[in-house]
Design a protein around this motif. Structure first.
Motif, PDB file in Angstrom:
ATOM      1  N   THR A  81       8.376 -16.416 -43.847  1.00 15.60           N
ATOM      2  CA  THR A  81       8.219 -17.568 -44.735  1.00 15.60           C
ATOM      3  C   THR A  81       6.736 -17.835 -44.950  1.00 15.60           C
ATOM      4  N   VAL A  82       6.408 -18.588 -46.013  1.00 20.31           N
ATOM      5  CA  VAL A  82       5.013 -18.895 -46.331  1.00 20.31           C
ATOM      6  C   VAL A  82       4.338 -19.614 -45.174  1.00 20.31           C
ATOM      7  N   ALA A  83       5.017 -20.640 -44.624  1.00 13.94           N
ATOM      8  CA  ALA A  83       4.414 -21.448 -43.566  1.00 13.94           C
ATOM      9  C   ALA A  83       4.177 -20.633 -42.304  1.00 13.94           C
ATOM     10  N   ALA A  84       5.160 -19.847 -41.890  1.00 13.42           N
ATOM     11  CA  ALA A  84       5.037 -19.071 -40.652  1.00 13.42           C
ATOM     12  C   ALA A  84       3.963 -17.996 -40.774  1.00 13.42           C
ATOM     13  N   ILE A  85       3.889 -17.359 -41.943  1.00 11.40           N
ATOM     14  CA  ILE A  85       2.878 -16.322 -42.166  1.00 11.40           C
ATOM     15  C   ILE A  85       1.484 -16.920 -42.153  1.00 11.40           C
ATOM     16  N   ALA A  86       1.313 -18.072 -42.825  1.00  7.87           N
ATOM     17  CA  ALA A  86       0.007 -18.729 -42.898  1.00  7.87           C
ATOM     18  C   ALA A  86      -0.475 -19.161 -41.519  1.00  7.87           C
ATOM     19  N   GLU A  87       0.454 -19.486 -40.643  1.00 11.16           N
ATOM     20  CA  GLU A  87       0.092 -19.965 -39.313  1.00 11.16           C
ATOM     21  C   GLU A  87      -0.508 -18.860 -38.446  1.00 11.16           C
ATOM     22  N   VAL A  88      -0.070 -17.630 -38.652  1.00 10.56           N
ATOM     23  CA  VAL A  88      -0.520 -16.545 -37.783  1.00 10.56           C
ATOM     24  C   VAL A  88      -1.663 -15.731 -38.381  1.00 10.56           C
ATOM     25  N   MET A  89      -1.793 -15.722 -39.715  1.00  5.46           N
ATOM     26  CA  MET A  89      -2.813 -14.891 -40.357  1.00  5.46           C
ATOM     27  C   MET A  89      -4.092 -15.682 -40.612  1.00  5.46           C
ATOM     28  N   PRO A  90      -5.262 -15.057 -40.457  1.00  6.16           N
ATOM     29  CA  PRO A  90      -6.525 -15.734 -40.790  1.00  6.16           C
ATOM     30  C   PRO A  90      -6.549 -16.145 -42.263  1.00  6.16           C
ATOM     31  N   GLU A  91      -7.224 -17.227 -42.567  1.00  9.90           N
ATOM     32  CA  GLU A  91      -7.268 -17.733 -43.941  1.00  9.90           C
ATOM     33  C   GLU A  91      -7.825 -16.687 -44.901  1.00  9.90           C
ATOM     34  N   GLU A  92      -8.780 -15.895 -44.419  1.00  6.03           N
ATOM     35  CA  GLU A  92      -9.420 -14.903 -45.283  1.00  6.03           C
ATOM     36  C   GLU A  92      -8.471 -13.767 -45.680  1.00  6.03           C
ATOM     37  N   VAL A  93      -7.330 -13.669 -45.022  1.00  2.11           N
ATOM     38  CA  VAL A  93      -6.384 -12.592 -45.317  1.00  2.11           C
ATOM     39  C   VAL A  93      -5.191 -13.123 -46.105  1.00  2.11           C
ATOM     40  N   GLN A  94      -5.260 -14.350 -46.555  1.00  3.72           N
ATOM     41  CA  GLN A  94      -4.180 -14.895 -47.375  1.00  3.72           C
ATOM     42  C   GLN A  94      -4.308 -14.324 -48.791  1.00  3.72           C
ATOM     43  N   ASN A  95      -3.535 -13.291 -49.094  1.00  2.00           N
ATOM     44  CA  ASN A  95      -3.649 -12.637 -50.398  1.00  2.00           C
ATOM     45  C   ASN A  95      -2.293 -12.491 -51.071  1.00  2.00           C
ATOM     46  N   ASP A  96      -2.273 -11.805 -52.211  1.00  2.00           N
ATOM     47  CA  ASP A  96      -1.039 -11.648 -52.978  1.00  2.00           C
ATOM     48  C   ASP A  96       0.042 -10.918 -52.181  1.00  2.00           C
ATOM     49  N   ALA A  97      -0.375  -9.960 -51.365  1.00  2.00           N
ATOM     50  CA  ALA A  97       0.605  -9.197 -50.591  1.00  2.00           C
ATOM     51  C   ALA A  97       1.382 -10.099 -49.641  1.00  2.00           C
ATOM     52  N   LEU A  98       0.702 -11.056 -49.017  1.00  2.00           N
ATOM     53  CA  LEU A  98       1.388 -11.985 -48.125  1.00  2.00           C
ATOM     54  C   LEU A  98       2.356 -12.874 -48.894  1.00  2.00           C
ATOM     55  N   ALA A  99       1.964 -13.293 -50.078  1.00  2.00           N
ATOM     56  CA  ALA A  99       2.854 -14.116 -50.906  1.00  2.00           C
ATOM     57  C   ALA A  99       4.096 -13.321 -51.295  1.00  2.00           C
ATOM     58  N   GLU A 100       3.910 -12.019 -51.580  1.00  2.00           N
ATOM     59  CA  GLU A 100       5.055 -11.175 -51.930  1.00  2.00           C
ATOM     60  C   GLU A 100       5.981 -10.975 -50.737  1.00  2.00           C
TER      61      GLU A 100
END
Length: 432
Positions: free
Chosen positions: A248-267
């Motif tokens: 999910t968006v929230a769970a992924i954002a919690e574990v990944m550094p902000e600088e790695v928040q990209n389109d691939a994570l959204a997909e």
């Protein structure tokens, strides 16, 4: 004393009951994939040496079996060191993906724009034989070629999950990541781009050597100390998680550094949201930011399926958009998923086929029944829906009955004085 004769190390003989189970499992997999609109193809077990060693197969290229050029064994090459490429022109396939890419490039004009393929067959690798690793083994692959969208991933994952579910493998977990996420993470940490593949190979060992082992190997390989130091808390945090990460968006954002928040994570989050409503009961999807998959040809989404009964993944695959373009000179999207057939075969417990319940052994004395009479009786029983098997009586029938029981026979009849189906006194092995 005679020497023990056995199959080549890393290759196996299969007894009849083992072969029967393997074919039944493959039949079920085929049936599920056909219902999901995948079409079965076949490629040769041999491919050109240059194709098998074109950089598409990653480390598996080093494990390929090569075939000497015709007549080369008659020439005196013992005093001259030559490369394998000079001695060989063909090789046994080490997976089904590289042959599929060549197949599509060869037959593109005769195939639909979006091609859904099933390919099942043996492959060969010069592995060091050990438990779970063989030099010859079966792969069961499905691939979708020509589809750029997430539809390809969704179809492949749901079809594979359906096949495993049909085989009775419950509690499967689909671990999902994206190569673009991994590369973005390494870039964020400061690794040299030329080292990305080597770093990923080490991270891929996380489940085998643990967090400390990964860091130790990265340091030993003399990667940039600052990059390793930046990656260390990330890996430590992931390794310390008590359970999988929801896709999910929230769970992924919690574990990944902000600088790695990209389109691939959204997909990935979108993929996870879509899978929630279409996966069979008992199958879940999770985000695994350390999932690598060893093959270097993956370009996007990657996934593996784990099962509590197996110490290794029971399926895996991903998107490899760049592979077919190496043959055609134009980009062709492709995604594949392979079931680890040799890993699931021991986990599957198939119910007895109704046909097996009709198997009957015909016990006959050679002095009392003529072959033509036995074959006539066999024909009568076949017409009645039975599966008869003629067995000559021996002094000790216990090992005979044990073998027949293992082969699925439940009934037998003595036929010396009853050479017509209606006259048989049929008994079960339980009465022996």
């Amino acid at each position: 004393m005679a020497n023990k004769i056995s199959a080549v190390r890393g290759m196996r003989d299969f007894l009849p009951f083992q072969k029967r189970k393997r074919e039944r499992v493959l039949q079920i997999i085929r049936e599920v994939y056909q219902k999901h609109a995948f079409t079965e193809i076949e490629t040769p077990v041999v491919e050109d040496y240059d194709i098998l060693h074109s950089g598409l197969g990653g480390d598996n290229e080093k494990l390929s079996f090569s075939i000497l050029k015709r007549g080369i064994s008659d020439k005196p090459y013992t005093t001259e060191k030559l490369k394998a490429a000079e001695l060989c022109d063909l090789g046994l396939r080490f997976d089904l993906t590289v042959p599929l890419a060549r197949y599509y490039a060869s037959n593109q004009a005769a195939l639909p724009q979006v091609f859904r393929a099933v390919q099942i067959g043996p492959v060969w690798r010069a592995e060091r034989p050990q438990q779970g690793r063989y030099r010859q083994f079966v792969q069961a692959d499905i691939d979708i070629i020509g589809e750029f969208s997430m539809l390809a991933e969704l179809e492949l994952i749901t079809a594979t999950a359906a096949a495993l579910n049909r085989l009775g493998l419950r509690d499967c977990v689909i671990r999902i990541n994206d190569r673009r996420v991994l590369l973005s993470l390494l870039k964020h940490c400061g690794f040299n781009a030329d080292d990305f593949n080597r770093v990923l190979i080490t991270i891929d060992k996380l489940d085998k050597i643990g967090f400390a082992g990964v860091i130790e190997e990265l340091v030993a390989n003399e990667f940039a100390a600052s990059a390793v130091a930046k990656l260390e808390p990330f890996l430590s945090g992931v390794a310390a998680l008590p359970a999988g990460i929801p896709l999910t968006v929230a769970a992924i954002a919690e574990v990944m550094p902000e600088e790695v928040q990209n389109d691939a994570l959204a997909e990935l989050a979108e993929l996870g949201d879509s899978l929630v409503s279409i996966l069979p009961n008992g199958v879940t999807a999770e985000f695994d930011p350390t999932l690598v998959r060893g093959m270097g040809y993956y370009t996007g989404t990657i996934f593996e399926i784990s099962h509590p009964g197996s110490g290794s993944s029971v399926g895996g695959g991903g998107r490899y958009d760049g592979m077919i373009g190496r043959f055609l000179g134009e980009q062709v999207p492709a995604v594949g998923f392979s079931i680890g057939f040799e890993r699931i075969i021991d986990l599957v417990e198939l119910p007895e086929d109704s046909a097996q319940e009709q198997k009957i052994a015909l016990i006959a004395d050679k002095d009392c029944a003529a072959p033509q009479q036995l074959v006539k009786l066999k024909s009568e029983l076949l017409a009645l829906g039975k599966q008869p098997h003629i067995v000559w009586r021996k002094k000790n029938m216990k090992p005979v009955f044990a073998y027949l029981a293992a082969e699925g026979f439940t009934e037998f009849a003595n036929v010396n004085s009853a050479l017509a189906a209606a006259e048989l006194n049929i008994k079960t092995f339980e009465t022996v």
